[in-house]
Design a protein around this motif. Structure first.
Motif, PDB file in Angstrom:
ATOM      1  N   VAL A  61      -2.345   2.474  -1.810  1.00 27.47           N
ATOM      2  CA  VAL A  61      -2.557   1.152  -2.397  1.00 27.47           C
ATOM      3  C   VAL A  61      -1.519   0.167  -1.876  1.00 27.47           C
ATOM      4  CG1 VAL A  61      -2.478  -0.150  -4.568  1.00 27.47           C
ATOM      5  CG2 VAL A  61      -3.762   2.005  -4.435  1.00 27.47           C
ATOM      6  N   TRP A  62      -0.277   0.593  -1.795  1.00 23.79           N
ATOM      7  CA  TRP A  62       0.825  -0.256  -1.303  1.00 23.79           C
ATOM      8  C   TRP A  62       0.549  -0.732   0.115  1.00 23.79           C
ATOM      9  CZ3 TRP A  62       4.944   1.558   2.150  1.00 23.79           C
ATOM     10  CH2 TRP A  62       6.027   0.690   2.258  1.00 23.79           C
ATOM     11  N   THR A  63       0.217   0.195   0.995  1.00 26.32           N
ATOM     12  CA  THR A  63      -0.047  -0.197   2.384  1.00 26.32           C
ATOM     13  C   THR A  63      -1.340  -0.994   2.496  1.00 26.32           C
ATOM     14  OG1 THR A  63      -1.098   1.927   2.844  1.00 26.32           O
ATOM     15  CG2 THR A  63       1.221   1.725   3.406  1.00 26.32           C
ATOM     16  N   GLY A  64      -2.358  -0.604   1.721  1.00 28.14           N
ATOM     17  CA  GLY A  64      -3.633  -1.314   1.778  1.00 28.14           C
ATOM     18  C   GLY A  64      -3.512  -2.755   1.326  1.00 28.14           C
ATOM     19  N   LEU A  65      -2.878  -2.958   0.170  1.00 29.41           N
ATOM     20  CA  LEU A  65      -2.712  -4.332  -0.320  1.00 29.41           C
ATOM     21  C   LEU A  65      -1.772  -5.133   0.570  1.00 29.41           C
ATOM     22  CD1 LEU A  65      -2.593  -3.891  -4.198  1.00 29.41           C
ATOM     23  CD2 LEU A  65      -4.482  -4.725  -2.777  1.00 29.41           C
ATOM     24  N   GLY A  66      -0.764  -4.472   1.117  1.00 31.31           N
ATOM     25  CA  GLY A  66       0.122  -5.154   2.057  1.00 31.31           C
ATOM     26  C   GLY A  66      -0.638  -5.616   3.295  1.00 31.31           C
ATOM     27  N   ALA A  67      -1.518  -4.755   3.797  1.00 32.88           N
ATOM     28  CA  ALA A  67      -2.315  -5.105   4.976  1.00 32.88           C
ATOM     29  C   ALA A  67      -3.295  -6.228   4.669  1.00 32.88           C
ATOM     30  CB  ALA A  67      -3.061  -3.869   5.478  1.00 32.88           C
ATOM     31  N   VAL A  68      -3.981  -6.137   3.534  1.00 32.65           N
ATOM     32  CA  VAL A  68      -4.938  -7.178   3.148  1.00 32.65           C
ATOM     33  C   VAL A  68      -4.212  -8.507   2.925  1.00 32.65           C
ATOM     34  CG1 VAL A  68      -6.514  -7.920   1.308  1.00 32.65           C
ATOM     35  CG2 VAL A  68      -6.672  -5.597   2.229  1.00 32.65           C
ATOM     36  N   ALA A  92     -13.359  -3.510   3.392  1.00 29.39           N
ATOM     37  CA  ALA A  92     -13.395  -2.051   3.252  1.00 29.39           C
ATOM     38  C   ALA A  92     -12.058  -1.518   2.741  1.00 29.39           C
ATOM     39  CB  ALA A  92     -13.760  -1.401   4.584  1.00 29.39           C
ATOM     40  N   ILE A  93     -10.973  -2.076   3.244  1.00 35.78           N
ATOM     41  CA  ILE A  93      -9.649  -1.670   2.752  1.00 35.78           C
ATOM     42  C   ILE A  93      -9.524  -2.011   1.276  1.00 35.78           C
ATOM     43  CG2 ILE A  93      -7.152  -2.067   2.923  1.00 35.78           C
ATOM     44  CD1 ILE A  93      -7.647  -2.692   5.942  1.00 35.78           C
ATOM     45  N   LEU A  94      -9.930  -3.214   0.925  1.00 34.87           N
ATOM     46  CA  LEU A  94      -9.862  -3.647  -0.473  1.00 34.87           C
ATOM     47  C   LEU A  94     -10.743  -2.774  -1.366  1.00 34.87           C
ATOM     48  CD1 LEU A  94      -8.458  -5.676  -2.266  1.00 34.87           C
ATOM     49  CD2 LEU A  94     -10.283  -7.292  -1.771  1.00 34.87           C
ATOM     50  N   ALA A  95     -11.913  -2.398  -0.885  1.00 39.22           N
ATOM     51  CA  ALA A  95     -12.796  -1.506  -1.652  1.00 39.22           C
ATOM     52  C   ALA A  95     -12.137  -0.151  -1.875  1.00 39.22           C
ATOM     53  CB  ALA A  95     -14.131  -1.333  -0.929  1.00 39.22           C
ATOM     54  N   GLY A  96     -11.428   0.338  -0.875  1.00 37.47           N
ATOM     55  CA  GLY A  96     -10.708   1.596  -1.026  1.00 37.47           C
ATOM     56  C   GLY A  96      -9.610   1.504  -2.066  1.00 37.47           C
TER      57      GLY A  96
END
Length: 106
Positions: A61-68, A92-96
């Motif tokens: 979640v940390w890396t995903g939200l950071g990337a988004v 797709a990242i946000l959905a994950g």
């Protein structure tokens, strides 16, 4: 509370990424300081959140939200590409991330 802390940690991840861009390869002191402080705050808050969240979920979640967040900042502030496939991939990242939130106990 751990999820809120993780959200703030991800926001500091965005600060770190923008600091890295502004540091010009750590040749600009101001950008370098922003990057290092953003990274330190982000890592600290991630560690705090991981006291009660599973490490795999918290890190993803940390890396995903950071990337988004970094991609959104780039598009909104820096004029980066808004190509439809890029938006789909970010979605797709946000959905994950949302999926991980839904299956992880508070």
């Amino acid at each position: 509370m751990a999820w809120l802390i993780l959200l703030v940690a991800s926001a500091f991840e965005v600060v770190m990424a923008q600091g890295l861009k502004a540091s010009h390869g750590f040749t600009d002191v101001r950008g370098s300081v922003i990057a290092l402080l953003g990274a330190a705050a982000s890592m600290y808050l991630l560690a705090v959140a991981l006291r009660s969240l599973p490490v795999g979920t918290g890190y993803a979640v940390w890396t995903g939200l950071g990337a988004v967040g970094t991609a959104a900042f780039g598009m909104l502030v820096l004029g980066e590409s808004r190509d439809p496939m890029r938006l789909v991939a970010i979605g797709a990242i946000l959905a994950g991330v949302i999926g991980l939130k839904l299956v992880t106990p508070d």
